[in-house]
Design an enzyme around this catalytic site. Structure first.
Site, PDB file in Angstrom:
ATOM      1  N   HIS A   1       0.861  -1.186   0.000  1.00 32.06           N
ATOM      2  CA  HIS A   1       0.000   0.000   0.000  1.00 32.06           C
ATOM      3  C   HIS A   1       0.897   1.236   0.000  1.00 32.06           C
ATOM      4  O   HIS A   1       1.067   1.918   1.012  1.00 32.06           O
ATOM      5  CB  HIS A   1      -0.922  -0.008   1.221  1.00 32.06           C
ATOM      6  CG  HIS A   1      -1.995   1.021   1.163  1.00 32.06           C
ATOM      7  ND1 HIS A   1      -3.281   0.790   1.582  1.00 32.06           N
ATOM      8  CD2 HIS A   1      -2.004   2.299   0.722  1.00 32.06           C
ATOM      9  CE1 HIS A   1      -4.018   1.879   1.419  1.00 32.06           C
ATOM     10  NE2 HIS A   1      -3.246   2.805   0.910  1.00 32.06           N
TER      11      HIS A   1
ATOM     12  N   GLU B   1     -10.121  16.039   9.434  1.00 33.61           N
ATOM     13  CA  GLU B   1      -9.747  15.668   8.077  1.00 33.61           C
ATOM     14  C   GLU B   1     -10.802  16.223   7.128  1.00 33.61           C
ATOM     15  O   GLU B   1     -12.001  16.081   7.367  1.00 33.61           O
ATOM     16  CB  GLU B   1      -9.689  14.150   7.923  1.00 33.61           C
ATOM     17  CG  GLU B   1      -9.408  13.688   6.488  1.00 33.61           C
ATOM     18  CD  GLU B   1      -9.523  12.186   6.324  1.00 33.61           C
ATOM     19  OE1 GLU B   1      -8.516  11.571   5.942  1.00 33.61           O
ATOM     20  OE2 GLU B   1     -10.608  11.648   6.585  1.00 33.61           O
TER      21      GLU B   1
ATOM     22  N   GLU C   1      -7.312  15.729   0.031  1.00 33.22           N
ATOM     23  CA  GLU C   1      -7.375  15.313   1.425  1.00 33.22           C
ATOM     24  C   GLU C   1      -6.442  16.198   2.242  1.00 33.22           C
ATOM     25  O   GLU C   1      -5.280  16.396   1.863  1.00 33.22           O
ATOM     26  CB  GLU C   1      -6.981  13.842   1.581  1.00 33.22           C
ATOM     27  CG  GLU C   1      -7.965  12.883   0.908  1.00 33.22           C
ATOM     28  CD  GLU C   1      -7.606  11.421   1.106  1.00 33.22           C
ATOM     29  OE1 GLU C   1      -6.466  11.154   1.576  1.00 33.22           O
ATOM     30  OE2 GLU C   1      -8.438  10.561   0.810  1.00 33.22           O
TER      31      GLU C   1
ATOM     32  N   ARG D   1      -5.072  16.922   6.200  1.00 29.53           N
ATOM     33  CA  ARG D   1      -4.963  16.489   7.597  1.00 29.53           C
ATOM     34  C   ARG D   1      -3.983  17.411   8.317  1.00 29.53           C
ATOM     35  O   ARG D   1      -3.195  18.109   7.676  1.00 29.53           O
ATOM     36  CB  ARG D   1      -4.483  15.036   7.684  1.00 29.53           C
ATOM     37  CG  ARG D   1      -5.387  14.042   6.969  1.00 29.53           C
ATOM     38  CD  ARG D   1      -4.849  12.620   7.072  1.00 29.53           C
ATOM     39  NE  ARG D   1      -5.674  11.682   6.325  1.00 29.53           N
ATOM     40  CZ  ARG D   1      -5.497  11.363   5.047  1.00 29.53           C
ATOM     41  NH1 ARG D   1      -4.493  11.918   4.372  1.00 29.53           N
ATOM     42  NH2 ARG D   1      -6.294  10.514   4.434  1.00 29.53           N
TER      43      ARG D   1
END
Length: 591
Positions: free
Chosen positions: A89, A281, A453, A455
Site C-alpha cells: 500500500h 480531516e 485530502e 490532515r
C-alpha cells in the site's frame, strides 16, 4: 452494488497470484546458493495504485528474523539486493521501480507471512514484528486498554511499512488539551522506544541482528529509513486508550472551511475545528463546493445521539465501491475523462446520503445524477443506518479505509508552520488548487477526478517516546527545524486521481512548483510525503532532477542540526555494501 472490479477495469489494483520456481513462466534460473531453508517463489510486485508493476520477481518469506542476516550475507556475496515487502500500500518506488525485469538481481522479502508476532513488552509498550498489520497492532493495544493518538487510516499496512516512511494520521492537541502520557501527535515512528535491525558487523564481516535503544544516536536514522534498512522488530510506546467521537459534516462550503484568516462572517474554518477538537480531516471531492469534514474529539462517555461502534471500517459506502461509482469510474478510465465533474458530484452525493440520510441534493441534481442514484441505490446506502456521529474505542474510528476502496494515485506534502498559520496554509493551497483546476477545465482538460485530502498533525517530539536522550527520526517529514521552534504544526496536502488520467502529472507539477514557491521557508516550509507522489515532470512522478537532487535534501538540511547527511551516513555505515537499497534510493540518497 459491489461490481466494482469489473466496472473499474484498470482503475482497480489486482493482486496477481504467485508462480512457483518450477513454473514454465519462470524463465530466469533460481538464485544460486540460497540458504537451504529459504521459502522461495516468484511473484509480481504491484503497488496500491498499479503504477508500479514488475515482472515476476524472486521472493521469499523469512520465517524468523534470524533468517534475514543470512540472506543479507548471501546477497552481498552474490551481487543481489534485498527488498522488504509488506502489503504494497504505497505509491513511491521505494521498494522496487516500475517495470523491474525478472532478470534483475533483486530478492523480495515478504514479511507478512511469518514476521507478524505482537506481544506485550511492558505495561505501556508493545513488541511487534514489522510484518504485522496496523489493524492487528491496534487491536492488541485495545485489548490492553491502550491506544495511539493517531495513525494512518488503512488498517492493512505493515508496521514496518508505516515506520519506514514516517506514517501518520491527523491529530494535534485541542486548545487547552495536555498531551497524555504515552501519546504523541507526530508520526508513528516517533513512538518507537527500541528497534532491531539487520546491520553489518565489521568485527565479523557479516550481517547480524542488532538492537538499538532509542537513546542511541544511530537509532534516529532507522526510525524512518525509506527502505534503506531492514528493521525486523520494534518496541512501541502507547498510552491509555481514549474513546473518540467522530462527527461528519457536509454542509460547510469550501469557501468558508478554507477561507482566508480573518474573513468576516465565516466562522466555520478548518483551523477553528482543529482548535475545538484537535483532530480533523477534510475530503474535498473534485469540482464540488462542500467538502466532507470529519472531526474527532476525546469523549470518555458516549455523547447523546452518537452511534456506538465496536469495530473499525464504519464507512461501507467508501470501502465497498457503490455500483454507480464503479460504473462511472470505468467510463473514466475508458476515456471519458470529461466526466470528472460528474464523478466528483456523484461521490459527494453518495457520501451525503450515506452519512446523513439527506436526499435533497439528489432530488435537486441533474438528470444524469438522478439516473445513477436510483431508488435501489439510495435504499442500499441508507440500509446500514446513518454514520455522521460515531463513538467508540479509538481504533474503531482511526482505521476507516479498507483495501476494497477505490484505488487512486496521490501526491503528498507536509507544510510545516506555526499553529496560528494553519488557516493561512490551507487557504493558500485551496485558492490556487481551485484556480488551477478552473484553468485546466477552461482548456477542456480534467486532470483530477479524485479528492483533495487535508490532515493536520503535530511534529515529532521525542518526549512522546518516554526515553531520555531520544532524538526525532532524522528523515521524518515531521522532524522539527531547530531554527524555527515556532513551527509546531504540519498540514498534510494530498490530491487524488485515477491512475492514467491525462494531464495529471502536468497538473501535479504546476501545483508542486506553486507550493515550493509559497512555502519556501519564510512563513512555512515544505517537505514531501515519502510514500506519495512528488518530484513531478510534465509526464512522470519522482523524476524531476532538481527536486530529487536539491529540493528534497535541502528541506531536511535547512535549519541546522542533525538530519539528511547524518541519516545517510549512519545507514551507509551499517549497510556499507548497500544490500538494502535500489537504484531509485541510490539516486535520491546521493543528494
Amino acid at each position: 452494488m459491489l461490481g466494482a472490479t469489473a466496472a473499474l477495469g484498470g482503475a482497480v489494483w489486482l493482486l496477481r497470484g504467485t508462480v512457483g520456481p518450477d513454473s514454465a513462466q519462470a524463465t530466469e534460473p533460481a538464485p544460486p546458493g540460497l540458504p537451504a531453508d529459504t521459502e522461495l517463489y516468484r511473484c509480481v510486485y504491484q503497488n496500491w495504485s498499479g503504477e508500479v508493476r514488475t515482472d515476476q520477481l524472486w521472493t521469499c518469506a523469512p520465517r524468523t528474523p534470524e533468517e534475514v542476516p543470512r540472506l543479507a550475507d548471501w546477497a552481498r556475496a552474490n551481487g543481489w539486493r534485498l527488498r522488504a515487502q509488506g502489503h504494497r500500500h504505497t505509491w513511491a518506488p521505494l521498494t522496487v521501480a516500475d517495470a523491474t525485469p525478472e532478470s534483475a538481481r533483486v530478492l523480495l522479502l515478504d514479511t507478512t507471512r511469518h514476521l507478524t508476532a505482537i506481544t506485550a513488552d511492558s505495561p505501556n509498550t508493545v513488541r511487534v514484528q514489522t510484518g504485522a498489520t496496523m489493524e492487528d497492532l491496534l487491536a492488541h493495544l485495545a485489548g490492553r486498554g491502550l491506544g495511539l493518538a493517531n495513525c494512518p487510516a488503512p488498517g492493512e499496512l505493515t508496521v514496518g511499512g508505516v515506520l519506514a516512511i514516517g506514517g501518520h494520521g491527523t491529530a494535534v492537541p485541542a486548545v487547552g488539551e495536555l498531551r497524555p502520557d504515552g501519546h504523541g501527535y507526530g508520526s508513528v515512528s516517533n513512538q518507537v522506544t527500541r528497534l532491531t535491525a539487520v546491520v553489518h558487523d565489521s568485527a565479523t564481516d557479516r550481517y547480524a541482528l542488532r538492537t538499538f535503544d532509542r537513546a542511541e544516536a544511530d537509532s534516529a536514522a532507522f526510525l524512518v529509513h525509506l527502505g534503506r534498512a531492514f528493521v525486523t522488530e520494534v518496541v512501541l510506546r502507547a498510552g491509555a486508550d481514549r474513546p473518540l467521537r467522530c462527527v461528519s459534516r457536509l454542509d460547510i462550503p469550501a469557501t468558508e472551511l478554507f477561507a482566508r484568516p480573518g474573513t468576516a462572517g465565516r466562522p466555520r474554518t478548518l483551523a477553528g475545528f482543529v482548535d475545538r477538537d484537535g483532530r480533523a480531516e477534510a475530503i474535498w471531492f473534485a469540482y464540488t463546493d462542500r467538502p466532507w469534514l470529519k472531526t474527532w474529539s476525546v469523549a470518555p462517555d458516549r455523547p447523546f445521539g452518537a452511534r456506538a461502534v465496536d469495530e473499525p471500517y464504519n464507512y461501507p459506502f467508501s470501502d465497498s465501491i457503490p455500483e454507480p461509482v464503479a460504473r462511472l469510474a470505468g467510463q473514466l478510465v475508458a476515456g471519458a475523462w470529461a466526466s470528472a465533474p460528474l464523478f466528483g458530484q456523484l461521490q459527494y452525493l453518495i457520501a451525503k446520503v450515506a452519512l446523513t440520510g439527506d436526499i435533497t441534493d439528489v432530488l435537486l441534481s441533474g438528470t444524469l445524477l438522478r439516473d445513477l442514484l436510483t431508488g435501489d441505490v439510495l435504499t442500499h446506502l441508507l440500509a446500514g443506518g446513518l454514520r455522521s456521529d460515531l463513538w467508540g474505542p479509538s481504533r474503531t474510528l482511526l482505521n476507516y479505509v479498507r483495501p476494497t476502496t477505490l484505488r487512486v494515485t496521490a501526491n503528498g506534502y507536509a507544510v510545516l508552520a506555526r499553529r496560528a498559520d494553519l488557516q493561512w496554509v490551507v487557504a493558500e493551497f485551496a485558492d490556487h488548487y481551485r484556480t488551477l483546476l478552473a484553468e485546466y477545465r477552461n482548456r477542456g482538460e480534467f486532470p483530477v477526478n479524485g479528492a483533495v485530502e487535508i490532515r493536520v498533525t503535530g511534529l515529532d517530539d521525542p518526549a512522546a517516546s518516554g526515553v531520555p536522550g531520544a532524538r526525532p527520526p532524522l528523515l521524518s517529514a515531521l522532524r522539527p527545524r531547530p531554527d524555527r521552534p515556532e513551527w509546531d504544526t504540519a498540514v498534510w496536502l494530498d490530491v487524488l486521481a485515477l491512475p492514467g488520467t491525462p494531464g495529471l502529472h502536468r497538473f501535479a507539477r504546476d501545483l508542486e512548483q506553486f507550493m515550493l514557491r509559497t512555502f519556501d521557508g519564510t512563513r512555512a516550509g515544505l517537505r514531501v510525503e515519502w510514500s506519495k507522489g512528488w518530484a513531478y515532470t510534465e509526464d512522470a512522478a519522482w523524476a524531476d532532477p532538481d527536486v530529487l537532487g536539491r529540493v528534497v535534501p535541502a528541506s531536511h538540511r535547512e535549519g541546522g542540526g542533525p538530519g539528511w547527511d547524518e541519516a545517510i551516513a549512519v545507514l551507509d555505515r551499517h549497510d556499507p555494501h548497500r544490500v538494502f537499497g535500489n537504484p531509485f534510493l541510490d539516486r535520491l540518497l546521493a543528494g
